[in-house]
Design a protein around this motif. Structure first.
Motif, mmCIF file in Angstrom:
data_model
loop_
_atom_site.group_PDB
_atom_site.id
_atom_site.type_symbol
_atom_site.label_atom_id
_atom_site.label_comp_id
_atom_site.label_asym_id
_atom_site.label_seq_id
_atom_site.Cartn_x
_atom_site.Cartn_y
_atom_site.Cartn_z
ATOM 1 N N ALA A 199 28.989 -15.256 1.609
ATOM 2 C CA ALA A 199 29.114 -14.876 0.198
ATOM 3 C C ALA A 199 28.072 -13.837 -0.169
ATOM 4 N N VAL A 200 28.486 -12.889 -0.987
ATOM 5 C CA VAL A 200 27.565 -11.908 -1.575
ATOM 6 C C VAL A 200 27.557 -12.123 -3.078
ATOM 7 N N TYR A 201 26.391 -12.378 -3.616
ATOM 8 C CA TYR A 201 26.214 -12.490 -5.070
ATOM 9 C C TYR A 201 25.534 -11.222 -5.569
ATOM 10 N N THR A 202 26.180 -10.534 -6.504
ATOM 11 C CA THR A 202 25.529 -9.405 -7.168
ATOM 12 C C THR A 202 24.995 -9.912 -8.508
ATOM 13 N N ILE A 203 23.669 -9.961 -8.612
ATOM 14 C CA ILE A 203 23.000 -10.489 -9.809
ATOM 15 C C ILE A 203 22.236 -9.330 -10.449
ATOM 16 N N PHE A 204 22.828 -8.772 -11.502
ATOM 17 C CA PHE A 204 22.256 -7.585 -12.135
ATOM 18 C C PHE A 204 21.808 -7.932 -13.547
ATOM 19 N N MET A 205 20.491 -7.971 -13.713
ATOM 20 C CA MET A 205 19.901 -8.261 -15.019
ATOM 21 C C MET A 205 19.545 -6.979 -15.760
ATOM 22 N N GLU A 248 28.591 -1.501 -7.882
ATOM 23 C CA GLU A 248 29.952 -1.318 -7.385
ATOM 24 C C GLU A 248 29.981 -0.975 -5.898
ATOM 25 N N SER A 249 28.994 -0.242 -5.411
ATOM 26 C CA SER A 249 28.986 0.067 -3.978
ATOM 27 C C SER A 249 28.704 -1.186 -3.157
ATOM 28 N N PHE A 250 27.824 -2.058 -3.636
ATOM 29 C CA PHE A 250 27.584 -3.316 -2.930
ATOM 30 C C PHE A 250 28.817 -4.224 -3.002
ATOM 31 N N ARG A 251 29.463 -4.260 -4.159
ATOM 32 C CA ARG A 251 30.660 -5.099 -4.287
ATOM 33 C C ARG A 251 31.744 -4.621 -3.330
ATOM 34 N N ASN A 252 31.983 -3.333 -3.299
ATOM 35 C CA ASN A 252 33.011 -2.801 -2.407
ATOM 36 C C ASN A 252 32.606 -2.913 -0.936
ATOM 37 N N ALA A 253 31.325 -2.790 -0.652
ATOM 38 C CA ALA A 253 30.858 -2.974 0.727
ATOM 39 C C ALA A 253 31.108 -4.407 1.188
ATOM 40 N N ALA A 254 30.853 -5.379 0.315
ATOM 41 C CA ALA A 254 31.099 -6.779 0.663
ATOM 42 C C ALA A 254 32.584 -7.043 0.873
ATOM 43 N N GLU A 255 33.429 -6.440 0.035
ATOM 44 C CA GLU A 255 34.876 -6.610 0.196
ATOM 45 C C GLU A 255 35.366 -5.935 1.476
ATOM 46 N N PHE A 256 34.759 -4.833 1.865
ATOM 47 C CA PHE A 256 35.084 -4.192 3.140
ATOM 48 C C PHE A 256 34.890 -5.176 4.291
ATOM 49 N N MET A 309 33.983 -10.550 2.854
ATOM 50 C CA MET A 309 33.111 -11.626 2.379
ATOM 51 C C MET A 309 33.542 -12.061 0.982
ATOM 52 N N LYS A 310 33.165 -13.281 0.610
ATOM 53 C CA LYS A 310 33.361 -13.712 -0.770
ATOM 54 C C LYS A 310 32.420 -12.922 -1.671
ATOM 55 N N VAL A 311 32.945 -12.390 -2.750
ATOM 56 C CA VAL A 311 32.135 -11.594 -3.664
ATOM 57 C C VAL A 311 32.052 -12.320 -5.002
ATOM 58 N N ASN A 312 30.838 -12.547 -5.450
ATOM 59 C CA ASN A 312 30.595 -13.225 -6.719
ATOM 60 C C ASN A 312 29.803 -12.298 -7.621
ATOM 61 N N VAL A 313 30.440 -11.800 -8.649
ATOM 62 C CA VAL A 313 29.758 -10.932 -9.610
ATOM 63 C C VAL A 313 29.155 -11.838 -10.679
#
Length: 592
Positions: free
Chosen positions: A83-89, A97-105, A108-112
């Motif tokens: 799983a990749v969690y993108t935690i942006f405060m 978005e580049s990390f989210r798309n990289a994880a989907e490539f 992996m499970k992507v959790n925004v």
């Protein structure tokens, strides 16, 4: 849980200062340590130069495979349990978005993670949040975190590694997606990749112009270490004084051997003959500076904004880069540049996708089997002896007891040279702190005195009938941390039987009385991260000549080039800055 591998060291100004990369690899798989799996990238130096070069080579292979329409299967992790969690405060488009798309490539499970609707709003610490999220995946969790709080990922690597190991969870990785004014390491990786493309992968030399808000720009701060990938570096810093690079970053550039020049404006820079062909612009963050720049906004923006009349002065082959976004109201790179050959920022932005695919693949255990070192990694230095027993300098104690009207003791201890050369207020504060922390609450005396022939005041403490043999090593180490440069004399029957000298220690931690003075640091009390333990590492002189010529000082101020850097945000302090002496104000005595 798999055993934790031995560690090499995180570095400051090229010197090992604390836990960092895993020697010989990250998390173990089938008894073999993977070089990257489970690693954390909180700062650029969490990957050494050979590892950074591996990132660039893998990203180059991936980009070429995409361009040639090749099979991309070898570049995909294909682990649906990871799983990749993108935690942006803080707000973000490109990094998130580049990390989210990289994880989907990678499949992996992507959790925004929505920080604005999370329990952060109920004052939950980020440590508690991450502990909970680690249990929501069967496979490894990788956390990509952007925060105004500096040093978050360094802290989480330490705290969560212990947590996951104790519970048998896979080791979590953390990627710093920008922390306050500190660093943005994945941006630095894509920036250097972009520069290397323009340079035809030549690492021998780079001449780079850094332009704009160098004070607040974390992407610029990461270049202090990222540019070390080149053998020779010329850096031109172009910014008005109000937006200049902080001094400690400039010092670190010079310590690394960079040739650094400074200019107050593009106009001034273009008036001299030696111009870079690689220009790196940054957005002006004047909103962080408040009212003190309101009257100068137009002037500051003009100083670092590209003008049409400047184009004819540029060397042939010049490329402009920018981490983006541009401020559409006041773009330092105006929009008329978009369709020119100067535009390097569009490809630079796309490179973020490829470098982050590689970075996630490394931390997830896909890439690394072909990684081979040309030289061994740096290891932590052996623990130095900063508590030293020496030959007694005198048989009879001659401290300031008499000057203070005290009778010399026959048995007990005398601690001398406390806070030598500091103000009397500070000396009194140190003495009260030493007594409090070491539990020296019984009868005795203390005072401030100047030995004959010495112009510097210092403090002394005498404790009659104290048996030094009741102390182990720990109290002595604490005394060295509080008062380097001091000496302790063990007196029996009026004779000095033992004398101990305390030098400047390599690390200071586990004291309630220390704090990082950077209010943005994860360890600072105002940020509410209650679990974080303040921790400082001693860092050397920033200039190589000073480092070679000057011995290790005993007293924290005897060589101002020695500093203590916060383990998390890397903010440098002198020795006396890290201590909170105000806790020891005593009624009727001088106040700190």
């Amino acid at each position: 849980a798999p055993p934790r591998p031995a560690r090499t060291s995180r570095t400051h100004a090229g010197v090992p200062i604390g836990p960092m990369a895993l020697q010989g690899g990250g998390e173990q798989t089938n008894g073999v340590a993977h070089p990257f799996k489970g690693r954390t990238v909180a700062i650029v130096n969490d990957l050494d130069l050979e590892e950074q070069w591996y990132v660039y080579q893998k990203a180059r292979e991936l980009r070429e495979a995409v361009a040639n329409g090749a099979d991309l299967t070898p570049f995909r992790l294909r682990n649906q349990e990871s799983a990749v969690y993108t935690i942006f405060m803080e707000d973000s488009t490109r990094t998130k978005e580049s990390f989210r798309n990289a994880a989907e490539f990678h499949g992996m499970k992507v959790n925004v993670f929505d920080a604005k609707t999370s329990s952060f709003q109920k004052n939950e610490t980020i440590t508690d949040t991450i502990k909970m999220l680690c249990g929501y995946s069967i496979g490894q969790s990788i956390f990509v975190i952007r925060s105004k709080i500096e040093g978050v990922c360094t802290w989480l690597e330490e705290a969560i590694t212990q947590y996951t190991s104790a519970r048998g969870f896979p080791r979590a990785s953390f990627v710093n997606a920008g922390d306050g004014r500190h660093e943005h390491p994945s941006q630095e990786l894509l920036d250097e990749f972009s520069f290397l493309e323009v340079k035809g992968w030549d690492r021998s030399y780079i001449h780079l112009a850094l332009i704009g808000d160098l004070f607040h720009g974390r992407t610029v701060h990461s270049k202090v270490d990222g540019l070390k990938i080149y053998k020779c570096v010329d850096v031109d810093l172009i910014a008005p004084p109000e937006l200049a690079l902080p001094a400690h970053y400039e010092d670190r550039m010079r310590a690394a051997g960079f040739n650094v020049r400074k200019f107050a404006s593009l106009e001034e820079y273009l008036a001299q003959p030696k111009l870079s062909k690689i220009w790196y612009f940054t957005r002006l963050q004047l909103e962080r500076m408040g009212e003190k720049v309101l009257d100068k906004q137009a002037e500051l923006r003009k100083a670092v904004t590209m003008q049409q009349e400047y184009v004819k002065l540029l060397p042939e082959g010049t490329k402009f880069f920018h981490p983006l976004p541009r401020d559409s109201r006041h773009a330092t790179l105006p929009y008329w540049l978009d369709d020119t050959e100067l535009n390097g920022w569009d490809r630079q932005s796309q490179n973020g996708y490829f470098t982050r695919i590689v970075l996630l693949g490394m931390l997830g255990g896909l890439f690394g089997s072909d990684f081979k070192r040309e030289s061994p990694p740096k290891s932590l230095p052996e623990g130095e002896d900063f508590v030293q027993e020496i030959v007694p300098s005198e048989k009879k104690p001659t401290s300031g007891n008499a000057e203070a009207g005290l009778v010399p003791i026959q048995n007990g201890i005398v601690i001398e040279n406390l806070a030598e050369g500091q103000s009397e207020e500070q000396i009194w504060g140190v003495m009260y702190m030493v007594r409090s922390i070491l539990g020296l609450h019984g009868p005795g005396g203390q005072g401030v005195w100047r030995p004959a022939g010495c112009s510097k005041p210092s403090g002394f403490i005498s404790v009659p009938d104290f048996d030094l043999s009741t102390w182990g090593r720990q109290p002595l180490k604490k005394l060295a941390a509080m008062a380097p440069g001091s000496t302790l004399k063990d007196i029996r029957d009026g004779v000095v039987r033992k004398e101990i000298r305390f030098l400047l220690p390599p690390r200071i931690y586990n004291f309630r009385e220390i704090s990082c003075k950077n209010e943005a640091c994860v360890s600072h009390p105002m940020n509410g991260q209650r679990e974080v333990v303040t921790y400082f590492n001693r860092v050397p002189a920033q200039h190589e000549s000073q480092r070679q010529e000057q011995p290790l000082p005993a007293n924290g101020d005897s060589h101002p080039a020695w500093r203590f850097a916060c383990k998390y945000c890397e903010t440098p302090h002198n020795f006396w800055q890290i201590w909170d002496y105000k806790k020891y104000n005593i009624p009727g005595e001088p106040k700190i």
